[in-house]
Scaffold this motif. Sequence first.
Motif, PDB file in Angstrom:
ATOM      1  N   VAL A  26     -29.692  34.096   6.404  1.00 29.57           N
ATOM      2  CA  VAL A  26     -29.657  35.137   5.670  1.00 29.57           C
ATOM      3  C   VAL A  26     -31.372  35.570   5.820  1.00 29.57           C
ATOM      4  O   VAL A  26     -32.322  34.873   6.071  1.00 29.57           O
ATOM      5  CB  VAL A  26     -29.779  34.662   4.068  1.00 29.57           C
ATOM      6  CG1 VAL A  26     -30.443  35.478   3.148  1.00 29.57           C
ATOM      7  CG2 VAL A  26     -28.471  34.278   3.669  1.00 29.57           C
ATOM      8  N   GLY A  27     -31.392  37.145   5.976  1.00 25.56           N
ATOM      9  CA  GLY A  27     -32.824  37.709   6.163  1.00 25.56           C
ATOM     10  C   GLY A  27     -32.163  38.653   7.319  1.00 25.56           C
ATOM     11  O   GLY A  27     -31.046  38.909   7.284  1.00 25.56           O
ATOM     12  N   CYS A  40     -29.130  38.441   9.570  1.00 24.37           N
ATOM     13  CA  CYS A  40     -27.682  38.440   9.432  1.00 24.37           C
ATOM     14  C   CYS A  40     -27.174  39.851   9.495  1.00 24.37           C
ATOM     15  O   CYS A  40     -26.268  40.205   9.482  1.00 24.37           O
ATOM     16  CB  CYS A  40     -27.664  38.160   7.721  1.00 24.37           C
ATOM     17  SG  CYS A  40     -27.961  39.479   6.594  1.00 24.37           S
ATOM     18  N   GLN A  57     -21.546  33.998   8.012  1.00 23.59           N
ATOM     19  CA  GLN A  57     -22.901  34.054   7.633  1.00 23.59           C
ATOM     20  C   GLN A  57     -23.078  32.962   6.422  1.00 23.59           C
ATOM     21  O   GLN A  57     -22.431  32.818   5.598  1.00 23.59           O
ATOM     22  CB  GLN A  57     -23.203  35.513   6.794  1.00 23.59           C
ATOM     23  CG  GLN A  57     -24.515  35.419   6.428  1.00 23.59           C
ATOM     24  CD  GLN A  57     -24.906  36.878   5.743  1.00 23.59           C
ATOM     25  OE1 GLN A  57     -24.278  37.740   5.637  1.00 23.59           O
ATOM     26  NE2 GLN A  57     -25.986  36.869   4.974  1.00 23.59           N
ATOM     27  N   ALA A  94     -25.211  30.322   3.998  1.00 20.50           N
ATOM     28  CA  ALA A  94     -26.121  30.328   2.859  1.00 20.50           C
ATOM     29  C   ALA A  94     -27.870  30.038   3.647  1.00 20.50           C
ATOM     30  O   ALA A  94     -27.839  29.570   4.530  1.00 20.50           O
ATOM     31  CB  ALA A  94     -25.889  29.095   1.792  1.00 20.50           C
ATOM     32  N   HIS A  95     -28.503  30.779   2.665  1.00 20.12           N
ATOM     33  CA  HIS A  95     -30.035  30.730   3.082  1.00 20.12           C
ATOM     34  C   HIS A  95     -30.352  29.414   3.537  1.00 20.12           C
ATOM     35  O   HIS A  95     -30.421  28.406   2.460  1.00 20.12           O
ATOM     36  CB  HIS A  95     -31.105  31.447   2.219  1.00 20.12           C
ATOM     37  CG  HIS A  95     -32.255  31.717   2.578  1.00 20.12           C
ATOM     38  ND1 HIS A  95     -32.508  32.032   3.859  1.00 20.12           N
ATOM     39  CD2 HIS A  95     -33.404  31.953   1.813  1.00 20.12           C
ATOM     40  CE1 HIS A  95     -33.785  32.314   3.847  1.00 20.12           C
ATOM     41  NE2 HIS A  95     -34.387  32.239   2.841  1.00 20.12           N
ATOM     42  N   MET A 123     -37.159  40.611   5.745  1.00 21.01           N
ATOM     43  CA  MET A 123     -36.204  41.440   4.705  1.00 21.01           C
ATOM     44  C   MET A 123     -36.810  41.793   3.721  1.00 21.01           C
ATOM     45  O   MET A 123     -36.705  42.626   3.091  1.00 21.01           O
ATOM     46  CB  MET A 123     -34.566  40.670   4.962  1.00 21.01           C
ATOM     47  CG  MET A 123     -33.917  41.840   4.317  1.00 21.01           C
ATOM     48  SD  MET A 123     -32.193  41.093   4.446  1.00 21.01           S
ATOM     49  CE  MET A 123     -31.497  41.972   5.731  1.00 21.01           C
ATOM     50  N   ASN A 136     -22.324  22.667   2.603  1.00 25.42           N
ATOM     51  CA  ASN A 136     -22.598  23.640   3.694  1.00 25.42           C
ATOM     52  C   ASN A 136     -21.703  23.146   4.843  1.00 25.42           C
ATOM     53  O   ASN A 136     -21.503  23.939   5.764  1.00 25.42           O
ATOM     54  CB  ASN A 136     -24.091  23.921   4.095  1.00 25.42           C
ATOM     55  CG  ASN A 136     -24.383  24.898   2.726  1.00 25.42           C
ATOM     56  OD1 ASN A 136     -24.126  26.089   2.647  1.00 25.42           O
ATOM     57  ND2 ASN A 136     -25.189  24.298   1.702  1.00 25.42           N
ATOM     58  N   GLU A 180     -24.699  25.913  -5.388  1.00 30.02           N
ATOM     59  CA  GLU A 180     -24.936  27.197  -4.340  1.00 30.02           C
ATOM     60  C   GLU A 180     -23.664  27.290  -3.263  1.00 30.02           C
ATOM     61  O   GLU A 180     -23.387  28.157  -3.127  1.00 30.02           O
ATOM     62  CB  GLU A 180     -26.344  26.799  -3.653  1.00 30.02           C
ATOM     63  CG  GLU A 180     -26.659  27.522  -2.300  1.00 30.02           C
ATOM     64  CD  GLU A 180     -27.545  27.110  -1.674  1.00 30.02           C
ATOM     65  OE1 GLU A 180     -28.861  27.637  -1.705  1.00 30.02           O
ATOM     66  OE2 GLU A 180     -27.311  26.595  -0.478  1.00 30.02           O
ATOM     67  N   TYR A 205     -20.915  30.493  -2.521  1.00 32.11           N
ATOM     68  CA  TYR A 205     -20.639  30.959  -1.264  1.00 32.11           C
ATOM     69  C   TYR A 205     -19.211  30.611  -0.971  1.00 32.11           C
ATOM     70  O   TYR A 205     -18.781  31.546  -0.230  1.00 32.11           O
ATOM     71  CB  TYR A 205     -21.735  30.497  -0.219  1.00 32.11           C
ATOM     72  CG  TYR A 205     -23.211  30.980   0.007  1.00 32.11           C
ATOM     73  CD1 TYR A 205     -23.917  30.644  -1.009  1.00 32.11           C
ATOM     74  CD2 TYR A 205     -23.433  31.960   0.686  1.00 32.11           C
ATOM     75  CE1 TYR A 205     -25.304  31.280  -0.954  1.00 32.11           C
ATOM     76  CE2 TYR A 205     -24.498  32.451   0.857  1.00 32.11           C
ATOM     77  CZ  TYR A 205     -25.670  32.170  -0.133  1.00 32.11           C
ATOM     78  OH  TYR A 205     -26.775  32.764   0.008  1.00 32.11           O
ATOM     79  N   MET A 256     -16.891  33.874   0.267  1.00 31.17           N
ATOM     80  CA  MET A 256     -16.384  33.824   1.596  1.00 31.17           C
ATOM     81  C   MET A 256     -14.739  33.591   1.349  1.00 31.17           C
ATOM     82  O   MET A 256     -13.989  33.611   2.413  1.00 31.17           O
ATOM     83  CB  MET A 256     -16.928  33.034   2.632  1.00 31.17           C
ATOM     84  CG  MET A 256     -18.505  33.376   3.000  1.00 31.17           C
ATOM     85  SD  MET A 256     -18.962  32.652   4.511  1.00 31.17           S
ATOM     86  CE  MET A 256     -19.560  31.110   3.466  1.00 31.17           C
ATOM     87  N   MET A 286     -17.128  36.415   8.926  1.00 34.95           N
ATOM     88  CA  MET A 286     -16.709  35.662   7.588  1.00 34.95           C
ATOM     89  C   MET A 286     -18.156  35.769   6.626  1.00 34.95           C
ATOM     90  O   MET A 286     -18.993  35.093   6.960  1.00 34.95           O
ATOM     91  CB  MET A 286     -16.510  34.265   8.196  1.00 34.95           C
ATOM     92  CG  MET A 286     -15.916  33.418   7.062  1.00 34.95           C
ATOM     93  SD  MET A 286     -15.201  32.021   7.512  1.00 34.95           S
ATOM     94  CE  MET A 286     -13.488  32.166   8.010  1.00 34.95           C
ATOM     95  N   THR A 287     -18.021  36.877   5.817  1.00 38.84           N
ATOM     96  CA  THR A 287     -18.958  36.855   4.719  1.00 38.84           C
ATOM     97  C   THR A 287     -18.484  37.785   3.572  1.00 38.84           C
ATOM     98  O   THR A 287     -17.180  38.238   3.722  1.00 38.84           O
ATOM     99  CB  THR A 287     -20.325  37.564   5.506  1.00 38.84           C
ATOM    100  OG1 THR A 287     -21.387  37.505   4.430  1.00 38.84           O
ATOM    101  CG2 THR A 287     -20.003  38.997   6.041  1.00 38.84           C
ATOM    102  N   TYR A 312     -21.564  42.773   1.196  1.00 39.90           N
ATOM    103  CA  TYR A 312     -22.594  42.364   2.209  1.00 39.90           C
ATOM    104  C   TYR A 312     -22.353  43.131   3.526  1.00 39.90           C
ATOM    105  O   TYR A 312     -23.346  43.860   4.095  1.00 39.90           O
ATOM    106  CB  TYR A 312     -23.162  41.126   2.271  1.00 39.90           C
ATOM    107  CG  TYR A 312     -24.521  40.976   2.411  1.00 39.90           C
ATOM    108  CD1 TYR A 312     -25.447  40.942   1.541  1.00 39.90           C
ATOM    109  CD2 TYR A 312     -24.758  40.898   3.857  1.00 39.90           C
ATOM    110  CE1 TYR A 312     -26.769  40.639   1.739  1.00 39.90           C
ATOM    111  CE2 TYR A 312     -26.485  40.630   4.105  1.00 39.90           C
ATOM    112  CZ  TYR A 312     -27.118  40.721   3.131  1.00 39.90           C
ATOM    113  OH  TYR A 312     -28.534  40.655   3.554  1.00 39.90           O
TER     114      TYR A 312
END
Lengths: 245, 356
Positions: free
Chosen positions: A49-50, A53, A65, A67-68, A126, B60, B86, B90, B94, B208-209, B213
């Motif tokens: 992220v930033g 991306c 993409q 997560a941050h 960003m 993650n 979190e 996500y 996705m 994949m997002t 965005y």
Amino acid sequence: MAAERKAPSTIYGVNSFCPGCGHGIVIRLIAEVVEEMGLAENAIGVLAVGCSCLTNRYLALDLMQAAHGRAAASAGAIKRCRPEKLIFTYQGDGDAASIGIAETLYSAQRNEGFTQIIVNNGVYGMTGGQMSPTTLVGQKTTTSVQGRDPEVMGMPLKISELISSFDVAYLARGSVHNAASIRKTKKYIQKAFETQMNQGGYTCVEVISPCPTNWHLTPLQAVDRIEKEVLAYYPLGEFCEGGVR
Amino acid sequence: MKKLMKGNNALAEAAILAGCRFFAGYPITPQTEILEYLAKHLPKRGGHFVQTESELAGINMVMGAAATGFRAMTSSAGPGFSLKQEGISYLCSMELPAVIVDVMRYGIGLGNIVLGQGDYFQAVKGGGHGGYKVPVYAPSSVQENVDYITMAFDTAEAYRTPVILLSDGAIGQMAESVELPEAKEHDPDKYDWTLKGRDAAHPTGRKMTDRIYYDFAYSEYDPHIRERYSKMEEELQMWEEIELADAEVVLVSYGISSRVCKEAVKLARKKGWKAGMIRPITLWPFPRKAFEKTNKMAKAYLSVEMNACGQMVEDVALYGRSVPVYSYPSGRVIADPEVILQKIEGIFQGTEKEVF
């Protein structure tokens, strides 16, 4: 005769990075290496992220993409599930060395088999140029308004040196501030990818990169700053036993 | 053939049988046996087990594995489940299938390691940011741990969504007789959307997002999200009905508390009180269809759950419409059938106070 833009099949579109930004160069290097290794159909990238991306729209590869800060964790899992593919992350220093430092260091500690590309431009780009882990001492940002004061903000973080405390397969720090450093960085990326595909283990290339917009410099002043100020703190080269070479 | 198994172990074994080949997690009581069981058994059966540095890394890693089409799972409890939020948000954005197990413990913050039902809001109302919804299955026995984990993987893939299995310390730690299903083989390559390297159909690669965005699909975003969740809401509701035909006081309870409520319904019936029960099996979607039937004849709902202030009771009030709603949050101890019986009697006699 009209000039023709030559680009590998792994690049598409026209990038929207600021003038003088290093991201476009690093992405191009990754794209060229993937193409030259014949891996365009067998590569998966994990973006941070930033600014990093934005790569989603220019790199013609399968991309996720994350997560941050979590790209390294996701990439480690992807490599375990698809060991035959080339897996890399593309992250900034804020992502990989601040919010994601645990994921970065534990990927190195477990010797996860992907390649981590960390673009170090010394700021959060960003969000508009806040202090990042790699902001230099005295450097003014929107959150270090008088310049980074090590007494209260600590010294800039050297992520590659931290990674080098683990027994990783390949680690190097390159730059993209002039033609020679760009050629060398391409070699580092190639070596990291080859190491991943041939012998396995964790590989990482940190890339020093200009951010003229948030450094409040012209593109030429920005590359000059890298040469004169940044490289004194972040020396370039391949890490091996005994330090940078 | 039936086997005697501990709830957490049975859940872990059932995950392997359902084709789960990737697990990443972190120790926390009372879910740790899931981690330990999979550490021992998953690698031997062709899977990947990773003990991660945190629950954040765990969820993650699951996200990465899910992106490749692997059936992937993580598990946690209490404070650790908070760290998963979190990643759950996500996974929703996705649209990735994955299974997250929360073996609930008791209390706020570190709370305590004992059993409880304190995570209803977090699991059901979207513990992470952005307003997503996730199917939540609530087992009430070791056998249901097995049955619902299988269902969770199937639902996750059918709707491309993370799914939460909301177990608790009692179900995780107790041993019961259990029938395990046949092993399923899962092919991670069977779906086109999984990351595997670009191909002719995806010349610029799969991205994949979140679409909002990546290609700024603003006008499509909200209708897509609404359609996605209303389809799940309509199709996934599951519940169990006990003595509902003529019930005037309808207990509503899930998981470990529902077992006590079943006993309480029997005691009430013996005394001539017309009591029944709705046991939500899916907490989201909440079994609206069950309430649409009972709203017509029920005189009261009594929500029974194991936390301090009541959480599910708010959904009972929401779906119970104009029927009075009573609450029995049993706190740190499992509800007592005698207390439930007294409350049922009190409701009939008009001495209990409604909360909604």
